[in-house]
Design an enzyme around this catalytic site. Structure first.
Site, PDB file in Angstrom:
ATOM      1  N   CYS A 198       0.827  -1.207   0.000  1.00  0.00           N
ATOM      2  CA  CYS A 198       0.000   0.000   0.000  1.00  0.00           C
ATOM      3  C   CYS A 198       0.863   1.260   0.000  1.00  0.00           C
ATOM      4  O   CYS A 198       1.542   1.540  -0.985  1.00  0.00           O
ATOM      5  CB  CYS A 198      -0.978  -0.035   1.178  1.00  0.00           C
ATOM      6  SG  CYS A 198      -2.417   1.050   0.943  1.00  0.00           S
ATOM      7  N   HIS A 256      -3.718  -5.607   1.276  1.00  0.00           N
ATOM      8  CA  HIS A 256      -3.452  -5.917   2.676  1.00  0.00           C
ATOM      9  C   HIS A 256      -3.878  -7.360   2.954  1.00  0.00           C
ATOM     10  O   HIS A 256      -4.862  -7.846   2.407  1.00  0.00           O
ATOM     11  CB  HIS A 256      -4.234  -4.978   3.595  1.00  0.00           C
ATOM     12  CG  HIS A 256      -3.751  -3.570   3.563  1.00  0.00           C
ATOM     13  ND1 HIS A 256      -2.557  -3.177   4.117  1.00  0.00           N
ATOM     14  CD2 HIS A 256      -4.315  -2.445   3.034  1.00  0.00           C
ATOM     15  CE1 HIS A 256      -2.401  -1.872   3.952  1.00  0.00           C
ATOM     16  NE2 HIS A 256      -3.449  -1.407   3.290  1.00  0.00           N
TER      17      HIS A 256
END
Length: 496
Positions: free
Chosen positions: A336, A437
């Site tokens: 991310c 994630h």
């Protein structure tokens, strides 16, 4: 409707162990045939989870949901504050971002909307599970006298629901008697009867060594000590990023070392839990100003303020160390915000990510990526097919602002566009980044990535047929509940 008396876990301080004790309580009640319903009215954390409906919530409440045998839902944590730095937090109500709040104005501007969100969350929980028992977690200390009037998640909620409360104190940090007596002394007369018991947490040594202290507490407070929990700090990673400073690396014999950058705005560090559970490797936290060294791989976790962390990399010299490491054949994996840092250019027209102005900002230039922050936050669970380092199904979730574009030179990590890319380097290394994630929770994917690192060192491969990390988490929750049942008497807490 069989509405059972709610239970609440309060703490004498932050870091007392409320989250784990709430999870333990949920698992014990679940074992006994009840349906516990974890709930924390307001949490402050950058360690988040995305539920099946795309709602954002604190990861600790997701873990408590798993302990209770439930799928997480954002109603379990109706108010989430995500710190951005400079005394500013993003405010999440009911799983959706609703604005930014400065600390000095929070209770003035957000108290009423927050209480409304909490009541709506409770209503959702009780409608969905009408025969369940709420198991509430408090926040920090319940007797911060400057905040009590606007308390959203401790005694206001306990009184509102008439909850039986358990007060948890951490003996490891010292001063446990003052913590407990001081907390009880600061309770208002109407609040004191809510406290049904005391729990001593993180005790080292033989429990009988605390017998005298137990008797003293019960005599001086009139509140029974329901249990003395042993030191279990290594069972689960900490909830808060500040607690990462207390983490000690695995110093036993290991095959691999992975360096993890601990930047000021680190977020979603629960992504690292599966690596913590791998016995063949050592995680080493690298803070700004530290030497990167020569690890087998470097991992860049998520960031709540990507541009602010980019500036930290530059001012500390870690950017130069990373570039040299990659140039010399090092392997990097970025998740991310970490992936955004590796790119060539970042644009922030809405100034969301902590930079001074809209940019463009030059990234580290280790991957040919361009990121523009803004627009609707991406919040969704994903199930895709990995293409690298092997073909295998993977799952996880997206939680990010903006979009990233890659040059044609990069290879996709999976069969869904825009979720991540990788490339081999001329010196024999590999650089990869992803928005997914929970990627490392996927056992076969994680082991294939580790086996690439092992192959470079001439080590034998690890087996790849592992279950999802959720299975390991389940085993840890069982061990936690075993210890809780062994050391805690719940009878006074469960009285109607």
């Amino acid at each position: 409707m069989n509405r059972k008396r709610p239970l609440m876990v309060l703490g004498t301080s932050s870091g007392a162990g409320k989250s784990l004790m709430t999870a333990a309580l949920c698992r014990v009640l679940h074992r006994r045939g009840e349906q516990p319903l974890p709930f924390k009215g307001q949490n402050m954390s950058n360690n988040a989870w995305v539920d099946a409906d795309g709602g954002e919530m604190a990861y600790s409440q997701a873990m408590q949901a798993w302990a209770a045998g439930l799928e997480p839902c954002c109603a379990m944590n109706p108010v989430l504050l995500k710190p951005r730095g400079d005394s500013t937090s993003e405010v999440i109500h009911g799983g959706t971002s609703v604005g930014l709040a400065r600390a000095e104005h929070y209770y003035r501007d957000w108290f009423r909307p927050g209480w409304q969100a909490i009541r709506e969350g409770l209503q959702t929980m009780q409608q969905r599970w009408p025969n369940g028992r709420l198991v509430l977690e408090g926040a920090g200390s319940p007797v911060e006298v400057n905040l009590q009037r606007r308390d959203l998640t401790n005694l206001r909620l306990a009184q509102y629901l008439r909850a039986n409360c358990l007060l948890v104190a951490d003996i490891e940090r010292g001063g446990v008697f003052a913590q407990i007596v001081g907390t009880l002394a600061l309770l208002r007369p109407v609040e004191r009867p809510l406290i049904k018991g005391i729990l001593i947490n993180r005790f080292r040594g033989r429990r009988e060594l605390f017998d005298e202290g137990r008797s003293w507490l019960e005599q001086h407070t009139g509140v029974p000590v329901l249990g003395v929990m042993p030191w279990l700090n290594d069972l689960f990673p900490p909830e808060d990023s500040l607690d990462l400073l207390e983490r000690k690396p695995n110093r036993g014999p290991t095959d691999l070392e992975i360096a993890v950058l601990k930047l000021p705005s680190i977020s979603n560090f629960s992504d690292l839990d599966p690596l913590e559970a791998e016995p063949s490797l050592r995680l080493r936290w690298v803070h700004p100003g530290d030497s990167l060294g020569s690890p087998d791989a470097v991992l860049l976790p998520g960031s709540k303020q990507t541009l602010r962390d980019l500036e930290t990399l530059r001012s500390s010299g870690l950017d130069r160390q990373l570039t040299a490491y990659a140039t010399n054949g090092g392997s990097l994996l970025a998740i991310c915000g970490g992936m955004q840092l590796l790119g060539q250019e970042l644009h922030d027209p809405e100034q969301l990510e902590g930079g001074d102005g809209a940019g463009p900002w030059p990234g580290l230039g280790l991957l040919p990526l361009t990121t523009e922050f803004g627009g609707t936050k991406a919040l969704r669970q994903r199930e895709v097919q990995a293409l690298w380092p092997g073909t295998t199904p993977i799952s996880g979730f997206e939680l990010h602002h903006g979009s990233t574009w890659a040059s044609d030179d990069l290879q996709p990590i999976c069969n869904e566009p825009g979720l991540g890319w990788w490339c081999a380097t001329p010196a024999g290394g590999c650089i990869a980044g992803t928005y997914l994630h929970g990627l490392l929770d996927n056992g076969p994917w994680r082991r294939r990535w580790l086996n690439q690192l092992r192959e470079r060192k001439g080590l034998a491969p690890l087996i790849t047929g592992l279950p999802h990390h959720g299975e390991h988490r389940h085993q840890l929750l069982e061990r936690l509940a075993d210890a809780f049942e062994q050391h805690v008497d719940l009878t006074p807490l469960l009285q109607p």
